[in-house]
Design a protein around this motif. Structure first.
Motif, short mmCIF file in Angstrom:
data_model
loop_
_atom_site.label_atom_id
_atom_site.label_comp_id
_atom_site.label_asym_id
_atom_site.label_seq_id
_atom_site.Cartn_x
_atom_site.Cartn_y
_atom_site.Cartn_z
N ALA A 52 0.84 -1.20 0.00
CA ALA A 52 0.00 0.00 0.00
C ALA A 52 0.87 1.25 0.00
N PRO A 53 0.47 2.29 -0.72
CA PRO A 53 1.26 3.53 -0.70
C PRO A 53 1.28 4.13 0.70
N LEU A 54 2.29 4.95 0.95
CA LEU A 54 2.44 5.65 2.22
C LEU A 54 2.15 7.13 2.00
N VAL A 55 1.32 7.71 2.84
CA VAL A 55 1.03 9.14 2.78
C VAL A 55 1.37 9.75 4.14
N VAL A 56 2.29 10.71 4.15
CA VAL A 56 2.72 11.38 5.38
C VAL A 56 2.13 12.79 5.39
N PHE A 57 1.34 13.08 6.40
CA PHE A 57 0.77 14.42 6.57
C PHE A 57 1.65 15.18 7.55
N THR A 58 2.14 16.32 7.12
CA THR A 58 3.10 17.05 7.94
C THR A 58 2.70 18.51 8.10
N GLY A 59 2.62 18.93 9.34
CA GLY A 59 2.28 20.31 9.64
C GLY A 59 1.93 20.48 11.11
N GLY A 60 2.56 21.43 11.75
CA GLY A 60 2.29 21.68 13.16
C GLY A 60 1.45 22.93 13.34
N TRP A 61 2.09 24.02 13.65
CA TRP A 61 1.37 25.29 13.77
C TRP A 61 2.31 26.41 13.33
N ALA A 62 2.18 26.78 12.06
CA ALA A 62 3.04 27.82 11.50
C ALA A 62 2.89 29.13 12.26
N GLU A 63 1.74 29.32 12.90
CA GLU A 63 1.49 30.56 13.64
C GLU A 63 2.43 30.75 14.82
N ALA A 64 3.17 29.69 15.19
CA ALA A 64 4.13 29.81 16.29
C ALA A 64 5.19 30.87 15.98
N SER A 65 5.48 31.08 14.70
CA SER A 65 6.47 32.09 14.33
C SER A 65 6.00 33.50 14.68
N ARG A 66 4.69 33.64 14.91
CA ARG A 66 4.14 34.95 15.32
C ARG A 66 3.88 34.99 16.82
N GLY A 67 4.36 33.96 17.53
CA GLY A 67 4.22 33.95 18.98
C GLY A 67 2.92 33.36 19.48
N GLU A 68 2.12 32.78 18.59
CA GLU A 68 0.85 32.21 19.02
C GLU A 68 1.07 30.84 19.64
N PRO A 69 0.27 30.47 20.66
CA PRO A 69 0.47 29.19 21.34
C PRO A 69 0.05 28.01 20.47
N ARG A 70 0.55 26.85 20.83
CA ARG A 70 0.19 25.62 20.13
C ARG A 70 -1.32 25.37 20.26
N PRO A 71 -1.97 24.92 19.19
CA PRO A 71 -3.40 24.60 19.28
C PRO A 71 -3.65 23.46 20.26
N GLY A 74 -4.58 17.51 19.10
CA GLY A 74 -5.36 17.01 17.97
C GLY A 74 -5.78 18.07 16.97
N CYS A 75 -5.31 19.32 17.15
CA CYS A 75 -5.77 20.42 16.29
C CYS A 75 -4.65 21.06 15.48
N CYS A 76 -3.47 20.44 15.43
CA CYS A 76 -2.42 20.95 14.56
C CYS A 76 -2.75 20.61 13.11
N GLU A 77 -2.01 21.22 12.18
CA GLU A 77 -2.27 20.99 10.76
C GLU A 77 -2.28 19.50 10.42
N GLY A 78 -1.21 18.82 10.83
CA GLY A 78 -1.10 17.40 10.49
C GLY A 78 -2.25 16.58 11.04
N ASP A 79 -2.66 16.87 12.29
CA ASP A 79 -3.78 16.16 12.90
C ASP A 79 -5.05 16.31 12.07
N LEU A 80 -5.33 17.54 11.69
CA LEU A 80 -6.58 17.82 10.96
C LEU A 80 -6.52 17.28 9.53
N MET A 81 -5.34 17.31 8.91
CA MET A 81 -5.21 16.73 7.57
C MET A 81 -5.43 15.22 7.63
N LEU A 82 -4.82 14.58 8.63
CA LEU A 82 -4.99 13.14 8.78
C LEU A 82 -6.46 12.79 9.02
#
Length: 208
Positions: A52-71, A74-82
């Motif tokens: 079976a093919p492998l699909v890797v979903f990757t993404g945390g919280w790009a908004e951290a670069s603006r000082g925003e807290p982690r979601p 289960g609400c980071c980019e990768g979590d929601l994409m998965l």
């Protein structure tokens, strides 16, 4: 000659937003998930005689670069994409993996490699690594994949997403800045330091 098919896909996030108190993918992030789903379904026959093919979903919280807290959990980019991929039934046709602590495209690749999510797979023109993102983002991903994964050219296969967002002037600026700031650098720790300095410099220019 049959075109090569990527049996491993890395899907790059494009942010999370909120509706009320609920965290949801931006339309661009959702489009990238849908592109991965469509790719697997389109090439289902090619996968029939292989693992079976492998699909890797990757993404945390790009908004951290603006000082925003982690979601919330289960609400980071990768979590929601998965979650979106599972809701569409992709788990029945592919192995799904997750990386959800990165804050940038560079970290997407560094953590995907560093966490061993691509372990056991070798990539070359006949068996390329699929990169799932918008067409305007893919050139920078390819540049960084050469730095981080030592892959280039036909060993990488573009899987462009459609809809959700058009190309931005900022992406062109970041791509050019990356080529300048990362010149001659391949060490992960140095790449991260250079990226943070680059982001700070771009932010100062934007507000100066």
């Amino acid at each position: 000659m049959t075109a090569p098919v990527a049996t491993v896909l890395v899907v790059f996030g494009r942010g999370v937003t909120t509706i009320g108190e609920r965290f949801v993918l931006t339309s661009a992030s959702a489009a990238r998930v849908d592109a991965a789903i469509d790719y697997v379904h389109t090439h289902r026959e090619a996968f029939a005689a292989a693992p079976a093919p492998l699909v890797v979903f990757t993404g945390g919280w790009a908004e951290a670069s603006r000082g925003e807290p982690r979601p919330p959990e289960g609400c980071c980019e990768g979590d929601l994409m998965l979650a979106r991929a599972r809701a569409a039934g992709l788990a029945a046709h592919a192995e799904l993996k997750l990386e959800c602590r990165s804050r940038s495209t560079l970290e997407n690749l560094l953590h995907t490699a560093g966490d061993g999510l691509l372990a056991g797979h070798a990539f070359e023109p006949r068996h390329p690594l699929g990169l799932v993102s918008h067409a305007w983002h893919l050139p920078r991903i390819r540049f960084l994949a050469r730095k981080v994964l030592r892959l280039r050219g036909a060993a990488l296969l573009d899987v462009p997403a459609a809809g959700g967002e058009s190309a931005s002037h900022r992406e062109r600026v970041v791509h050019l800045a990356s080529r300048l700031w990362f010149l001659g650098v391949t060490d992960p720790a140095r790449l991260l330091r250079r990226e943070r300095a680059m982001v700070a410099s771009l932010r100062r220019r934007a507000t100066g």
